[in-house]
Enzyme design. Structure first.
Site, PDB file in Angstrom:
ATOM      1  N   ARG A   1       7.451  -0.161   1.869  1.00 18.34           N
ATOM      2  CA  ARG A   1       7.212  -1.121   2.818  1.00 18.34           C
ATOM      3  C   ARG A   1       5.873  -2.055   2.333  1.00 18.34           C
ATOM      4  O   ARG A   1       4.818  -1.586   1.640  1.00 18.34           O
ATOM      5  CB  ARG A   1       6.628  -0.713   4.220  1.00 18.34           C
ATOM      6  CG  ARG A   1       5.865   0.602   4.252  1.00 18.34           C
ATOM      7  CD  ARG A   1       6.080   1.505   5.373  1.00 18.34           C
ATOM      8  NE  ARG A   1       5.110   2.339   5.640  1.00 18.34           N
ATOM      9  CZ  ARG A   1       5.002   3.428   5.277  1.00 18.34           C
ATOM     10  NH1 ARG A   1       5.956   3.698   4.039  1.00 18.34           N
ATOM     11  NH2 ARG A   1       4.193   4.504   5.427  1.00 18.34           N
TER      12      ARG A   1
ATOM     13  N   ASP B   1     -11.869   0.988  12.788  1.00 17.67           N
ATOM     14  CA  ASP B   1     -12.180   0.799  11.336  1.00 17.67           C
ATOM     15  C   ASP B   1     -13.573   0.396  11.101  1.00 17.67           C
ATOM     16  O   ASP B   1     -14.351   0.021  11.839  1.00 17.67           O
ATOM     17  CB  ASP B   1     -11.394  -0.342  10.710  1.00 17.67           C
ATOM     18  CG  ASP B   1      -9.839   0.103  10.557  1.00 17.67           C
ATOM     19  OD1 ASP B   1      -9.709   1.304  10.395  1.00 17.67           O
ATOM     20  OD2 ASP B   1      -9.113  -0.776  10.706  1.00 17.67           O
TER      21      ASP B   1
ATOM     22  N   ARG C   1       0.871  -1.273  -0.088  1.00 14.01           N
ATOM     23  CA  ARG C   1      -0.111  -0.099   0.127  1.00 14.01           C
ATOM     24  C   ARG C   1       0.822   1.204  -0.002  1.00 14.01           C
ATOM     25  O   ARG C   1       0.413   2.325  -0.615  1.00 14.01           O
ATOM     26  CB  ARG C   1      -1.023  -0.100   1.160  1.00 14.01           C
ATOM     27  CG  ARG C   1      -1.615   1.448   1.577  1.00 14.01           C
ATOM     28  CD  ARG C   1      -2.691   1.695   0.391  1.00 14.01           C
ATOM     29  NE  ARG C   1      -3.259   3.067   0.561  1.00 14.01           N
ATOM     30  CZ  ARG C   1      -2.551   4.047   0.183  1.00 14.01           C
ATOM     31  NH1 ARG C   1      -1.494   4.065  -0.346  1.00 14.01           N
ATOM     32  NH2 ARG C   1      -3.177   5.136   0.326  1.00 14.01           N
TER      33      ARG C   1
ATOM     34  N   CYS D   1     -12.057  -7.117  14.629  1.00 13.26           N
ATOM     35  CA  CYS D   1     -10.988  -7.393  13.849  1.00 13.26           C
ATOM     36  C   CYS D   1     -11.222  -6.721  12.494  1.00 13.26           C
ATOM     37  O   CYS D   1     -12.184  -7.192  11.774  1.00 13.26           O
ATOM     38  CB  CYS D   1     -10.456  -8.938  13.782  1.00 13.26           C
ATOM     39  SG  CYS D   1      -9.042  -9.054  12.990  1.00 13.26           S
TER      40      CYS D   1
ATOM     41  N   ASP E   1      -7.476   5.041   9.758  1.00 16.49           N
ATOM     42  CA  ASP E   1      -7.135   4.104   8.666  1.00 16.49           C
ATOM     43  C   ASP E   1      -8.280   4.525   7.507  1.00 16.49           C
ATOM     44  O   ASP E   1      -9.288   4.150   7.643  1.00 16.49           O
ATOM     45  CB  ASP E   1      -7.036   2.532   8.517  1.00 16.49           C
ATOM     46  CG  ASP E   1      -5.749   2.097   8.120  1.00 16.49           C
ATOM     47  OD1 ASP E   1      -5.332   2.511   7.004  1.00 16.49           O
ATOM     48  OD2 ASP E   1      -5.195   1.372   8.720  1.00 16.49           O
TER      49      ASP E   1
HETATM   50  S1  SF4 Z   1      -7.114  -7.691  15.745  1.00 19.61           S
HETATM   51 FE1  SF4 Z   1      -7.591  -9.301  14.240  1.00 19.61          FE
HETATM   52  S2  SF4 Z   1      -5.641 -10.338  13.838  1.00 19.61           S
HETATM   53 FE2  SF4 Z   1      -5.298  -8.734  15.460  1.00 19.61          FE
HETATM   54  S3  SF4 Z   1      -5.232 -10.301  17.142  1.00 19.61           S
HETATM   55 FE3  SF4 Z   1      -7.186  -9.628  16.868  1.00 19.61          FE
HETATM   56  S4  SF4 Z   1      -8.248 -11.075  15.781  1.00 19.61           S
HETATM   57 FE4  SF4 Z   1      -6.160 -11.417  15.364  1.00 19.61          FE
END
Ligand code: SF4
Length: 412
Positions: A141, A318, A137, A157, A355
Site C-alpha cells: 500500500r 508522534d 512504507r 500535526c 508509529d
Molecule cells: S492532523 Fe495535520 S494533516 Fe491532519 S487535519 Fe490536522 S493539520 Fe491537517
C-alpha cells in the site's frame, strides 16, 4: 431497601451524568456569526474564506487569550499556520483555558520548544518517498499526498513540516509521477489519499484522481484520510457523496479526538457519507488535557458508533517537534486501554498504536493480557483480572504429559 436519596440509582452517579453529557449531540451554533445568512454559513466556501488566521482576529473573538497562546500565535506562521473555521471555532469554550478543543487548534509558545528526541518528520516519510508526494512504507500500500492544505490546522500535526507551507517545505505533489509509480508497481493494491486534506480538492479534481486510480487494475481498494467532516462538515455535500460512491470500494478515515467535536452537523455529514455506502473509521491521537482520560475516550468512541463510525486507531502522539506539552506517557495510554477493553462494546475499542519513530511503521500495543506462554499452555487474564489457562496444541491437547511442572505465570 435503600431509599432513593441514600444510594444513587444506576445512571444517577456523577460519572454516569458526565458520560451522558459528553455523549449528547449539540449544534455548534452561530456564536459571533449570528447575522450571517444560513445559505452562507452552510456553504463550505464561506467557511473557508472566513477562517480565523490572525492574532488580531483571535484577540477579538477570544478575549481570554492567554499570554502563552498570544506568544504562540505570534510565532505560529513560522512553523504551522493558524487557521480555524468559524464553525469549529464555535466549539471552543472561551471561559476555559484548558478547553480540549482550544488546545488542539490555538497555538501555544511551547510549540517553539523542541526536545532533543523530537523530529520534523517523526514517521520517516521522506525517506520512504520514491517520488514527491508518495510514501511507500508498507509492502502492498502507498500513501498518496494530494495537497498541503487543511481546513484548520492541528497543533500536533505529524506533517506540520508539510501542511500550511508555513515552514517553507517545498511540497509540490506531482500527480502524474505518483500515478505512474502506482501503475508500475503491481504490488500496490491499496492507496490512501491524504495530505493535507484531500476533501479540500474540488469535486472535479478529486474525481479525476479517483478515476485514474480506479483504472489501474491492481489497485483494489481506495481510502481517504480526512478531518474535513469534523472541521468543515458543510463540505460533505450530497454532490460530493454522489461522486464518491462511484469509486467503491472506497473507505474514509476521519479524525476526531473529543466527543464535543461530534455535533449534530458532524453526525449529519457522517450520515451522508455512510448513506453513500462508504465504510467509516476514525483515528484519534492521545493528547494531554484533551482526551487522556478513559471516560472522555469511552464517550468519544461510543458516540462515534452512534455516528456509524468505527473507532480504528488511537495513536500515541508522534514525536513531532514542539508537541511535548500535548504528549502523555505510553504507560498512561495503556492504563486507559485497560479501562476500555471489556468494559464497553468491542467495536468501541480502537487499536492503540505507536508509529515507530524514524519510519518503523505502526506497532500495536496493548495491556498485557498474556501472563505466560509455554509449550503446554497460555495463561491469560481477562478485563476483570481473572486468570485462565488455555492448552497450546492446535487441537486443544496439552503437548506434555500431566504432572510436568509448568512455569508459574510471570505477572506482567
Ligand atoms: S492532523 Fe495535520 S494533516 Fe491532519 S487535519 Fe490536522 S493539520 Fe491537517
Amino acid at each position: 431497601m435503600a431509599s432513593k436519596n441514600s444510594v444513587a440509582a444506576d445512571g444517577d452517579d456523577p460519572e454516569s451524568q458526565q458520560q451522558t453529557k459528553l455523549k449528547q449531540f449539540f449544534s455548534a451554533g452561530r456564536g459571533f456569526w449570528s447575522d450571517v445568512p444560513d445559505a452562507e454559513w452552510n456553504d463550505f466556501r464561506w467557511q473557508l474564506k472566513h477562517r480565523i488566521t490572525t492574532l488580531d482576529q483571535l484577540r477579538r473573538l477570544l478575549p481570554t487569550l492567554t499570554p502563552e497562546e498570544e506568544a504562540g500565535t505570534r510565532l505560529a506562521n513560522t512553523k504551522l499556520a493558524l487557521a480555524i473555521t468559524p464553525y469549529f471555532f464555535n466549539l471552543i469554550d472561551a471561559s476555559d483555558e484548558n478547553c480540549p478543543i482550544r488546545r488542539q487548534v490555538i497555538p501555544r509558545i511551547e510549540e517553539t520548544r523542541t526536545a532533543s528526541w523530537e523530529m520534523s518528520d517523526p514517521c520517516g516519510e521522506d525517506e520512504h518517498s520514491p517520488v514527491p508526494g508518495l510514501v511507500h512504507r508498507y509492502p502492498d500500500r502507498v500513501l498518496f499526498l494530494v495537497t498541503d492544505r487543511c481546513a484548520s490546522y492541528c497543533r500536533y500535526c505529524t506533517r506540520s513540516r508539510l501542511v500550511s507551507n508555513a515552514a517553507g517545505y517545498d511540497f509540490h505533489p506531482e500527480y502524474d509521477k505518483q500515478l505512474d509509480y502506482i501503475r508500475q508497481h503491481p504490488e500496490v493494491r491499496d492507496v490512501l489519499l491524504s495530505g493535507g486534506d484531500p476533501l479540500l480538492l474540488s469535486d472535479d479534481k478529486l474525481e479525476s484522481l479517483l478515476k485514474q486510480l480506479r483504472a489501474i487494475p491492481h489497485v483494489e481498494f481506495l481510502r481517504i484520510g480526512t478531518r474535513i467532516p469534523i472541521f468543515l462538515p458543510q463540505r460533505i455535500t450530497p454532490e460530493l457523496c454522489a461522486m464518491l460512491k462511484k469509486y467503491h470500494p472506497l473507505f474514509i478515515s476521519v479524525h476526531s479526538n473529543h466527543p464535543r467535536e461530534l455535533t449534530t452537523e458532524v453526525r449529519d455529514a457522517l450520515g451522508r457519507l455512510a448513506d453513500a455506502g462508504i465504510p467509516l473509521g476514525n483515528q484519534s491521537v492521545l493528547l494531554k488535557c484533551v482526551n487522556d482520560d478513559a471516560k472522555v475516550l469511552r464517550a468519544l468512541f461510543q458516540k462515534l458508533l452512534m455516528c456509524r463510525v468505527r473507532p480504528y486507531y488511537l495513536y500515541q502522539c508522534d514525536l513531532i517537534s514542539g508537541s511535548a506539552h500535548l504528549r502523555t506517557s505510553v504507560r498512561h495510554g495503556l492504563e486507559i486501554m485497560e479501562k476500555l477493553r471489556g468494559h464497553t462494546t468491542g467495536y468501541a475499542v480502537p487499536q492503540y498504536v505507536i508509529d515507530a519513530p524514524g519510519g518503523g511503521g505502526k506497532v500495536p500495543i496493548s495491556p498485557g493480557y498474556v501472563l505466560s506462554h509455554n509449550n503446554d499452555r497460555v495463561v491469560i487474564r481477562n478485563f476483570e483480572g481473572k486468570v485462565f489457562e488455555y492448552p497450546e496444541a492446535a487441537d486443544g491437547t496439552p503437548q506434555s504429559k500431566a504432572g510436568r511442572t509448568l512455569e508459574e505465570p510471570e505477572l506482567v
